[in-house]
Design a protein around this motif. Structure first.
Motif, short mmCIF file in Angstrom:
data_model
loop_
_atom_site.label_atom_id
_atom_site.label_comp_id
_atom_site.label_asym_id
_atom_site.label_seq_id
_atom_site.Cartn_x
_atom_site.Cartn_y
_atom_site.Cartn_z
N VAL A 1 -4.34 -4.55 -1.08
CA VAL A 1 -4.11 -3.30 -0.38
C VAL A 1 -5.65 -3.03 0.27
CG1 VAL A 1 -3.47 -0.87 -0.04
CG2 VAL A 1 -2.12 -2.37 -1.50
N ALA A 2 -6.65 -2.91 -0.69
CA ALA A 2 -7.97 -2.67 -0.13
C ALA A 2 -8.32 -3.56 0.96
CB ALA A 2 -9.00 -2.81 -1.33
N THR B 1 -19.15 2.83 -3.91
CA THR B 1 -18.64 2.09 -4.96
C THR B 1 -17.56 3.05 -6.07
OG1 THR B 1 -20.71 2.53 -6.50
CG2 THR B 1 -20.70 0.65 -5.36
N GLY B 2 -16.86 2.34 -6.75
CA GLY B 2 -16.05 3.06 -7.68
C GLY B 2 -14.91 1.92 -7.81
N SER B 3 -13.84 2.52 -8.59
CA SER B 3 -12.70 1.78 -8.89
C SER B 3 -12.09 1.35 -7.85
CB SER B 3 -12.02 2.31 -9.71
OG SER B 3 -11.15 3.27 -9.17
N THR B 4 -11.45 0.07 -7.73
CA THR B 4 -10.61 -0.33 -6.82
C THR B 4 -9.60 0.57 -6.27
OG1 THR B 4 -10.62 -2.61 -7.43
CG2 THR B 4 -9.33 -2.41 -5.53
N LEU B 5 -9.01 1.41 -7.32
CA LEU B 5 -7.97 2.57 -6.76
C LEU B 5 -8.65 3.31 -6.23
CD1 LEU B 5 -5.26 3.72 -7.38
CD2 LEU B 5 -6.11 4.54 -9.73
N ALA B 6 -9.83 4.00 -6.62
CA ALA B 6 -10.31 5.17 -6.05
C ALA B 6 -10.66 4.64 -4.45
CB ALA B 6 -11.71 5.56 -6.69
N LEU B 7 -11.18 3.51 -4.22
CA LEU B 7 -11.41 3.09 -2.98
C LEU B 7 -10.16 3.07 -2.03
CD1 LEU B 7 -14.02 0.19 -3.91
CD2 LEU B 7 -14.56 2.46 -2.63
N GLY C 1 0.85 -1.41 0.20
CA GLY C 1 0.02 -0.12 0.01
C GLY C 1 0.80 1.38 0.13
N GLU C 2 1.99 1.33 0.65
CA GLU C 2 3.02 2.23 0.57
C GLU C 2 3.16 2.79 -0.36
OE1 GLU C 2 5.83 4.82 3.52
OE2 GLU C 2 3.63 3.90 3.85
N VAL C 3 3.59 1.68 -1.35
CA VAL C 3 3.98 2.04 -2.78
C VAL C 3 3.07 2.51 -3.68
CG1 VAL C 3 5.45 0.99 -4.80
CG2 VAL C 3 5.94 0.24 -2.46
N VAL C 4 1.83 1.70 -3.55
CA VAL C 4 0.58 1.94 -4.75
C VAL C 4 0.25 3.46 -4.14
CG1 VAL C 4 -1.68 1.22 -4.71
CG2 VAL C 4 -0.10 -0.29 -4.85
N VAL C 5 0.01 3.57 -3.05
CA VAL C 5 -0.55 5.17 -2.57
C VAL C 5 0.26 6.12 -2.98
CG1 VAL C 5 -1.54 6.47 -0.51
CG2 VAL C 5 -2.16 4.09 -0.84
N HIS C 6 1.64 5.87 -2.41
CA HIS C 6 2.67 7.11 -2.78
C HIS C 6 2.78 7.14 -4.42
CE1 HIS C 6 3.13 8.40 1.04
NE2 HIS C 6 3.81 7.56 1.45
N ALA C 7 2.96 6.19 -5.00
CA ALA C 7 2.91 6.30 -6.46
C ALA C 7 1.92 7.02 -7.12
CB ALA C 7 2.73 4.84 -7.08
#
Length: 200
Positions: free
Chosen positions: A130-131, A168-174, A103-109
């Protein structure tokens, strides 16, 4: 998945201009180069190194983060990127909570990509890991608190968690919403969204 997301971010940053390296990110106190140095620092500490650092900072996470960021930032953005490349395959982490460090990598990216308008998105597979982690607890972010009492459902993957008013929404937005990144709330919908927005 951590290595893949680090590698994708490194590729995105190869051709940035000097101005882009200094661009603000969704981490309001840090520019692009500083966020990248923070990611390098996060992949450079094992449990005991992290413990010594946080003790030295008198349990002040901001002081700890700033000291480690300064340690891993290069003299130039190119050097900062090279230092990040050196940890692409690192398996060091302060604890065994691997989903949190993914999650650290995904979110900060995305903290970097979204303000710069870079189109790449993390894989739905990585985002789902991560979700699932974020929905269940507070760890590096207060995601469990933000998600409490809400039913979260991804419309592009298998992620589903919680009960209550739907968001609801994309996994990224959640994921980014649970990480407290307000711009991504505009990509979500549902009767639970005003609650999530009020908590962010």
């Amino acid at each position: 998945m951590v290595q893949a997301e680090r590698t994708a971010l490194a590729e995105d940053l190869e051709s940035l201009t000097v101005e882009q390296w200094q661009h603000p990110t969704l981490c309001s106190q840090w520019d692009v180069e500083q966020v990248l140095a923070h990611l390098t620092a996060a992949a450079s500490l094992n449990q005991w190194q992290w413990l010594r650092s946080i003790l030295g900072a008198r349990f002040r996470p901001d002081v700890h983060n700033q000291r480690r960021l300064a340690e891993h930032r290069g003299r130039t953005p190119a050097e900062t990127l090279e230092r990040f490349r050196a940890i692409l395959d690192s398996t060091k982490a302060p604890s065994g909570h691997l989903a949190a460090y993914l999650g650290e990598v995904v979110v900060h990216a995305q903290d970097i990509r979204q303000p710069l308008g870079l189109p790449r998105r993390p894989s739905v597979e990585a985002l789902t890991v991560v979700a699932d982690f974020y929905a269940g607890r507070d760890f590096t972010v207060k995601s469990g608190t933000l998600a409490a009492g809400l039913q979260l459902r991804a419309d592009d993957g298998s992620f589903a968690a919680g009960t209550g008013p739907m968001v609801t929404g994309s996994t990224l937005a959640l994921v980014m919403g649970m990480a407290g990144r307000k711009p991504y709330l505009d990509e979500l919908a549902g009767p639970g969204l005003p609650i999530l927005r009020s908590r962010t």
